[in-house]
Design a protein around this motif. Structure first.
Motif, PDB file in Angstrom:
ATOM      1  N   ALA A 138       9.293  20.096 -11.758  1.00 55.93           N
ATOM      2  CA  ALA A 138       8.472  20.663 -12.835  1.00 55.93           C
ATOM      3  C   ALA A 138       7.271  19.765 -13.126  1.00 55.93           C
ATOM      4  O   ALA A 138       6.146  20.248 -13.337  1.00 55.93           O
ATOM      5  N   MET A 139       7.499  18.457 -13.122  1.00 58.17           N
ATOM      6  CA  MET A 139       6.402  17.507 -13.351  1.00 58.17           C
ATOM      7  C   MET A 139       5.391  17.560 -12.208  1.00 58.17           C
ATOM      8  O   MET A 139       4.176  17.499 -12.431  1.00 58.17           O
ATOM      9  N   LEU A 140       5.895  17.702 -10.996  1.00 57.01           N
ATOM     10  CA  LEU A 140       5.015  17.815  -9.828  1.00 57.01           C
ATOM     11  C   LEU A 140       4.175  19.086  -9.922  1.00 57.01           C
ATOM     12  O   LEU A 140       2.980  19.063  -9.593  1.00 57.01           O
ATOM     13  N   THR A 158      -6.559  10.967  -4.536  1.00 59.68           N
ATOM     14  CA  THR A 158      -6.268   9.586  -4.153  1.00 59.68           C
ATOM     15  C   THR A 158      -5.501   8.866  -5.238  1.00 59.68           C
ATOM     16  O   THR A 158      -5.478   9.290  -6.399  1.00 59.68           O
ATOM     17  N   ALA A 159      -4.868   7.762  -4.855  1.00 56.76           N
ATOM     18  CA  ALA A 159      -4.107   6.927  -5.777  1.00 56.76           C
ATOM     19  C   ALA A 159      -3.860   5.590  -5.093  1.00 56.76           C
ATOM     20  O   ALA A 159      -4.158   5.422  -3.907  1.00 56.76           O
ATOM     21  N   GLY A 160      -3.288   4.659  -5.832  1.00 58.15           N
ATOM     22  CA  GLY A 160      -3.015   3.339  -5.291  1.00 58.15           C
ATOM     23  C   GLY A 160      -1.585   3.134  -4.842  1.00 58.15           C
ATOM     24  O   GLY A 160      -1.200   2.017  -4.494  1.00 58.15           O
ATOM     25  N   ASP A 161      -0.778   4.195  -4.850  1.00 62.95           N
ATOM     26  CA  ASP A 161       0.616   4.094  -4.427  1.00 62.95           C
ATOM     27  C   ASP A 161       0.936   5.203  -3.432  1.00 62.95           C
ATOM     28  O   ASP A 161       0.803   6.394  -3.752  1.00 62.95           O
ATOM     29  N   ALA A 162       1.401   4.814  -2.243  1.00 54.39           N
ATOM     30  CA  ALA A 162       1.757   5.797  -1.220  1.00 54.39           C
ATOM     31  C   ALA A 162       2.922   6.676  -1.660  1.00 54.39           C
ATOM     32  O   ALA A 162       3.025   7.833  -1.242  1.00 54.39           O
ATOM     33  N   SER A 163       3.800   6.145  -2.506  1.00 58.24           N
ATOM     34  CA  SER A 163       4.970   6.911  -2.942  1.00 58.24           C
ATOM     35  C   SER A 163       4.558   8.143  -3.737  1.00 58.24           C
ATOM     36  O   SER A 163       5.048   9.253  -3.494  1.00 58.24           O
ATOM     37  N   CYS A 164       3.640   7.965  -4.681  1.00 56.08           N
ATOM     38  CA  CYS A 164       3.175   9.100  -5.473  1.00 56.08           C
ATOM     39  C   CYS A 164       2.370  10.070  -4.617  1.00 56.08           C
ATOM     40  O   CYS A 164       2.474  11.288  -4.784  1.00 56.08           O
ATOM     41  N   LEU A 165       1.566   9.524  -3.709  1.00 54.60           N
ATOM     42  CA  LEU A 165       0.793  10.380  -2.817  1.00 54.60           C
ATOM     43  C   LEU A 165       1.708  11.186  -1.897  1.00 54.60           C
ATOM     44  O   LEU A 165       1.404  12.339  -1.563  1.00 54.60           O
ATOM     45  N   MET A 166       2.822  10.588  -1.494  1.00 55.67           N
ATOM     46  CA  MET A 166       3.798  11.304  -0.675  1.00 55.67           C
ATOM     47  C   MET A 166       4.365  12.494  -1.450  1.00 55.67           C
ATOM     48  O   MET A 166       4.504  13.606  -0.912  1.00 55.67           O
ATOM     49  N   HIS A 167       4.679  12.266  -2.710  1.00 58.68           N
ATOM     50  CA  HIS A 167       5.253  13.306  -3.558  1.00 58.68           C
ATOM     51  C   HIS A 167       4.244  14.428  -3.800  1.00 58.68           C
ATOM     52  O   HIS A 167       4.531  15.614  -3.572  1.00 58.68           O
ATOM     53  N   ILE A 168       3.045  14.053  -4.227  1.00 60.55           N
ATOM     54  CA  ILE A 168       2.000  15.043  -4.505  1.00 60.55           C
ATOM     55  C   ILE A 168       1.573  15.745  -3.220  1.00 60.55           C
ATOM     56  O   ILE A 168       1.412  16.971  -3.182  1.00 60.55           O
ATOM     57  N   GLY A 169       1.404  14.969  -2.157  1.00 58.33           N
ATOM     58  CA  GLY A 169       0.971  15.536  -0.888  1.00 58.33           C
ATOM     59  C   GLY A 169       1.977  16.505  -0.311  1.00 58.33           C
ATOM     60  O   GLY A 169       1.601  17.530   0.267  1.00 58.33           O
ATOM     61  N   GLY A 195       4.034  18.377  -2.033  1.00 57.54           N
ATOM     62  CA  GLY A 195       3.943  19.608  -2.806  1.00 57.54           C
ATOM     63  C   GLY A 195       2.721  20.425  -2.431  1.00 57.54           C
ATOM     64  O   GLY A 195       2.807  21.653  -2.261  1.00 57.54           O
ATOM     65  N   LEU A 196       1.586  19.761  -2.276  1.00 53.78           N
ATOM     66  CA  LEU A 196       0.358  20.470  -1.915  1.00 53.78           C
ATOM     67  C   LEU A 196       0.454  21.067  -0.518  1.00 53.78           C
ATOM     68  O   LEU A 196      -0.069  22.162  -0.261  1.00 53.78           O
ATOM     69  N   ALA A 197       1.120  20.360   0.386  1.00 51.20           N
ATOM     70  CA  ALA A 197       1.286  20.879   1.750  1.00 51.20           C
ATOM     71  C   ALA A 197       2.134  22.143   1.751  1.00 51.20           C
ATOM     72  O   ALA A 197       1.850  23.091   2.488  1.00 51.20           O
ATOM     73  N   ARG A 198       3.170  22.151   0.920  1.00 52.19           N
ATOM     74  CA  ARG A 198       4.031  23.343   0.850  1.00 52.19           C
ATOM     75  C   ARG A 198       3.264  24.535   0.284  1.00 52.19           C
ATOM     76  O   ARG A 198       3.547  25.690   0.639  1.00 52.19           O
ATOM     77  N   LEU A 199       2.298  24.258  -0.583  1.00 45.38           N
ATOM     78  CA  LEU A 199       1.463  25.334  -1.134  1.00 45.38           C
ATOM     79  C   LEU A 199       0.365  25.761  -0.169  1.00 45.38           C
ATOM     80  O   LEU A 199      -0.296  26.780  -0.399  1.00 45.38           O
ATOM     81  N   ARG A 200       0.169  24.952   0.891  1.00 44.36           N
ATOM     82  CA  ARG A 200      -0.949  25.173   1.815  1.00 44.36           C
ATOM     83  C   ARG A 200      -2.261  25.267   1.051  1.00 44.36           C
ATOM     84  O   ARG A 200      -3.102  26.134   1.290  1.00 44.36           O
ATOM     85  N   ALA A 201      -2.426  24.296   0.136  1.00 42.32           N
ATOM     86  CA  ALA A 201      -3.559  24.329  -0.785  1.00 42.32           C
ATOM     87  C   ALA A 201      -4.844  23.813  -0.158  1.00 42.32           C
ATOM     88  O   ALA A 201      -5.930  24.019  -0.712  1.00 42.32           O
ATOM     89  N   GLY A 202      -4.742  23.117   0.971  1.00 38.42           N
ATOM     90  CA  GLY A 202      -5.934  22.593   1.615  1.00 38.42           C
ATOM     91  C   GLY A 202      -6.464  21.313   0.993  1.00 38.42           C
ATOM     92  O   GLY A 202      -7.585  20.892   1.290  1.00 38.42           O
ATOM     93  N   VAL A 203      -5.679  20.694   0.117  1.00 38.66           N
ATOM     94  CA  VAL A 203      -6.069  19.431  -0.512  1.00 38.66           C
ATOM     95  C   VAL A 203      -5.256  18.309   0.119  1.00 38.66           C
ATOM     96  O   VAL A 203      -4.025  18.388   0.188  1.00 38.66           O
ATOM     97  N   ARG A 204      -5.939  17.260   0.572  1.00 35.14           N
ATOM     98  CA  ARG A 204      -5.260  16.128   1.199  1.00 35.14           C
ATOM     99  C   ARG A 204      -5.020  15.012   0.189  1.00 35.14           C
ATOM    100  O   ARG A 204      -5.752  14.878  -0.793  1.00 35.14           O
ATOM    101  N   THR A 205      -4.007  14.208   0.444  1.00 36.81           N
ATOM    102  CA  THR A 205      -3.803  12.989  -0.338  1.00 36.81           C
ATOM    103  C   THR A 205      -4.157  11.806   0.567  1.00 36.81           C
ATOM    104  O   THR A 205      -3.699  11.733   1.710  1.00 36.81           O
ATOM    105  N   VAL A 206      -4.978  10.893   0.047  1.00 42.90           N
ATOM    106  CA  VAL A 206      -5.465   9.754   0.812  1.00 42.90           C
ATOM    107  C   VAL A 206      -5.382   8.508  -0.056  1.00 42.90           C
ATOM    108  O   VAL A 206      -5.840   8.515  -1.206  1.00 42.90           O
ATOM    109  N   HIS A 207      -4.811   7.444   0.472  1.00 44.05           N
ATOM    110  CA  HIS A 207      -4.682   6.209  -0.294  1.00 44.05           C
ATOM    111  C   HIS A 207      -6.058   5.631  -0.611  1.00 44.05           C
ATOM    112  O   HIS A 207      -6.996   5.717   0.182  1.00 44.05           O
ATOM    113  N   LEU A 208      -6.164   5.018  -1.779  1.00 43.49           N
ATOM    114  CA  LEU A 208      -7.411   4.392  -2.216  1.00 43.49           C
ATOM    115  C   LEU A 208      -7.968   3.428  -1.163  1.00 43.49           C
ATOM    116  O   LEU A 208      -9.184   3.391  -0.921  1.00 43.49           O
TER     117      LEU A 208
END
Length: 244
Positions: free
Chosen positions: A190-192, A208-219, A221-234
């Motif tokens: 729900a938070m995601l 972007t963010a400074g932690d790969a763990s959060c980017l993994m979580h957000i990324g 979710g976005l991949a499952r939505l096929r949203a076209g938004v990438r997560t990239v480490h700072l």
């Protein structure tokens, strides 16, 4: 400056690009980066789940490995937060005053990447070029434990070609929290969902963010939505140039 890289488990095993980008960036700025091969897990996941006795040997090894270096950097607010706020506590709780003192010393020389750049190296324009629309998620450990404040944003604002857009409700947790996401999956999901909704509202190409763990979580979710938004480490953004 000679800087020791504390690579972190997640970067080592799943997201090496963040660690490589950290090295590439610091070397481009004229610094020597060394990789102490004796490093292992810092023990954060053990400490956070109540296994302090199991974390103690990891704390001892971490201190022994990084004690010889004047400056230590990690591309992770989470792991730096553990080193700075948990290692000495674990040693003291075990009755090892000598280790606690050495852990405090190492902690005082250990920095998250944006802290190192802005506070220690005193640089905000790192010569980066990244022609994308980007939004920044301030991870809980960097925001609440390390209190890096706007340092990552100051760095991003100096990246040529980058269109930085504000993330709504940025300070809200993404729902990862390590084992929290496993033990409290429904709440985490729900938070995601809230975080992804805010990311998508920005129209950004990259989160972007400074932690790969959060980017993994957000990324994920976005991949499952096929949203076209990438997560990239700072670090990867700051290491990018027109030639790369």
């Amino acid at each position: 400056m000679r800087i020791a890289l504390f690579v972190t488990c997640l970067a080592d095993t799943m997201f090496p690009a963040a660690a490589k980008a950290t090295v590439r960036l610091l070397e481009r700025l004229g610094h020597e980066v060394v990789f102490p091969t004796g490093q292992t897990c810092c023990g954060q996941m053990h400490i956070n789940t109540g296994y302090q006795a199991d974390a103690l040997p990891l704390v001892r090894r971490h201190v022994r490995t990084f004690d010889p270096y004047d400056v230590v950097v990690a591309p992770s607010g989470s792991c730096v937060g553990s080193v700075r706020h948990q290692h000495a506590m674990v040693a003291a709780a075990a009755g090892d005053r000598s280790l606690a003192a050495r852990a405090e010393s190492v902690a005082g020389r250990t920095y998250e990447l944006s802290e190192l750049l802005v506070d220690v190296l005193e640089v905000e324009d790192v010569g980066a070029y990244y022609p994308h629309r980007v939004t920044y998620h301030p991870t809980c450990h960097s925001l609440r434990v390390l209190r890096v404040g706007d340092k990552p944003l100051r760095l991003l604002r100096r990246v040529r070609g980058l269109d930085l857009v504000e993330l709504p409700a940025a300070e809200q947790c993404c729902g990862f929290g390590g084992t929290f996401a496993v033990k409290n999956a429904d709440t985490s999901t729900a938070m995601l969902a809230d975080k992804m909704r805010h990311v998508l509202a920005t129209g950004a190409d990259v989160c972007t963010a400074g932690d790969a763990s959060c980017l993994m979580h957000i990324g994920g979710g976005l991949a499952r939505l096929r949203a076209g938004v990438r997560t990239v480490h700072l670090a990867e953004i700051l290491a990018s140039t027109e030639a790369s």
